[in-house]
Write an enzyme that holds these catalytic residues in place. Structure first.
Site, mmCIF file in Angstrom:
data_model
loop_
_atom_site.group_PDB
_atom_site.id
_atom_site.type_symbol
_atom_site.label_atom_id
_atom_site.label_comp_id
_atom_site.label_asym_id
_atom_site.label_seq_id
_atom_site.Cartn_x
_atom_site.Cartn_y
_atom_site.Cartn_z
ATOM 1 N N TYR A 159 98.792 82.173 59.819
ATOM 2 C CA TYR A 159 98.180 80.876 60.089
ATOM 3 C C TYR A 159 98.166 79.997 58.846
ATOM 4 C CZ TYR A 159 93.795 82.139 57.643
ATOM 5 O OH TYR A 159 92.864 82.481 56.697
ATOM 6 N N LYS B 20 99.278 85.001 54.572
ATOM 7 C CA LYS B 20 98.139 84.376 55.261
ATOM 8 C C LYS B 20 98.103 84.896 56.698
ATOM 9 C CE LYS B 20 95.653 79.990 55.138
ATOM 10 N NZ LYS B 20 94.399 80.521 54.653
ATOM 11 N N GLU C 150 89.641 86.793 44.097
ATOM 12 C CA GLU C 150 89.404 85.561 44.868
ATOM 13 C C GLU C 150 88.145 85.796 45.693
ATOM 14 O OE1 GLU C 150 92.502 84.631 47.711
ATOM 15 O OE2 GLU C 150 92.619 86.677 48.461
ATOM 16 N N LEU D 278 95.775 85.131 47.770
ATOM 17 C CA LEU D 278 96.573 84.105 48.430
ATOM 18 C C LEU D 278 96.962 83.021 47.417
ATOM 19 C CD1 LEU D 278 97.491 83.326 51.365
ATOM 20 C CD2 LEU D 278 95.629 81.676 51.290
#
Ligand code: PDD
Length: 295
Positions: A32, A150, A182, A206
């Site tokens: 996505y 993702k 993250e 990411l």
């Protein structure tokens, strides 16, 4: 109710349904994107679509769709919903097959879905006082080894976020092998002695479009930065901590595991970066620059 896009059709979001045999539903087999829209224009669209194509390649899905075709869907979604500031959610799954088999089918029959939801209006006066600062906790990163994709499989992210909420914090910074990588849906920055630091790209995090934008803004405006690992213990020593994402932009963090960071308020480097960011959005509003925001 908003209008969504599903496999070539625009329809009411509530009527947009997929078969139970969809591999997205059965296996979380899909990827996505979340794309911000300001003044009716998708922001850094090419970067998002490039990352979507990388995610599709990484999960071995050959789905050929040009950037122009994606843009057409997104523009129509914006127009039909009449949103100025919004975020578009784009999802591609491997589609439905007759049986539930683990093997990846040879034929690709993707399910493509896009929906849109409003973002708060742009703050014209950039009132820093209105920015909510985050309190975070740290947790061992229990996600898989390919956090650079993702993927729609976000159960671990949801559980890790929930841990933060249950302890009265806003989010969780994820730690692997002693390094903070993250947060559950954003990238991580710290500032020490005026230098911005963010972990280097790897399979553990990411490649955020916002992260890249912040680095470009730093280069343009002479803010020094390093891409290097951040040991967990360094978080408490930081002068500033920020999280970044397409929907949060840059979010100051003022507490980690109950320890106050810096002066306990949004810091001066964050403030500079925030203003650079908002200035570009303002230019976008005035029609002076395109949504690609080439720096
Ligand atoms: N999340 N890291 C993770 C794990 C993310 O889920 C996201 C984005 C980011 C930041 O990426 P970007 O700057 O390209 O938005 C980093 C989106 C917003 C989401 O899942 O809703």
């Amino acid at each position: 109710m908003s209008i969504a896009y599903l496999n070539g059709e625009f329809l009411n979001l509530e009527q947009a349904t997929v078969p139970v045999l969809d591999r997205g539903f059965l296996f979380g087999d899909g990827v996505y994107e979340v794309i911000p829209v300001y003044a009716g224009k998708p922001f850094r669209f090419s970067n998002h679509i490039n990352r979507l194509h990388k995610s599709l390649d990484a999960i071995l899905m050959s789905f050929e769709q040009t950037e122009q075709a994606w843009l057409k869907i997104c523009q129509e979604l914006i127009e039909r919903n009449d949103f100025d500031n919004a975020s578009i959610y784009l999802q591609v799954t491997r589609g439905s097959y007759i049986n539930r088999h683990h093997d990846i089918p040879e034929l690709d029959k993707p399910t493509v879905m896009a929906m849109i939801s409003p973002l708060p209006p742009v703050q014209k006066d950039w009132q820093v006082a209105d920015i909510k600062c985050y309190s975070v906790i740290t947790e061992e990163d229990i996600r898989w080894q390919r956090c650079d994709i993702k993927a729609i499989t976000l159960l671990a992210n949801c559980m890790l976020k929930q841990k933060a909420l249950e302890s009265g914090a806003d989010d969780t910074i994820l730690v692997r092998n002693g390094e903070a990588n993250e947060a559950t849906s954003s990238n991580l920055f710290i500032v020490r002695d005026g230098v911005m630091i963010t972990p280097p790209l790897s399979e553990q995090l990411l490649a955020g479009v916002t992260r890249e934008f912040i680095l470009a803004l730093a280069r343009k405006n002479g803010i020094r930065y390093e891409e290097r690992p951040i040991p967990e213990h360094e978080l408490e020593l930081a002068d500033e901590i920020w999280l970044s994402s397409s929907t949060k932009e840059i979010r100051p963090v003022v507490k980690v595991n109950g320890v106050i960071i810096g002066d306990g308020v949004a810091g001066p480097v964050w403030r500079r970066m925030y203003v650079y960011y908002q200035q570009l959005k303002e230019q976008l509003y005035q029609g002076e620059i395109s949504g690609e925001v080439k720096l």
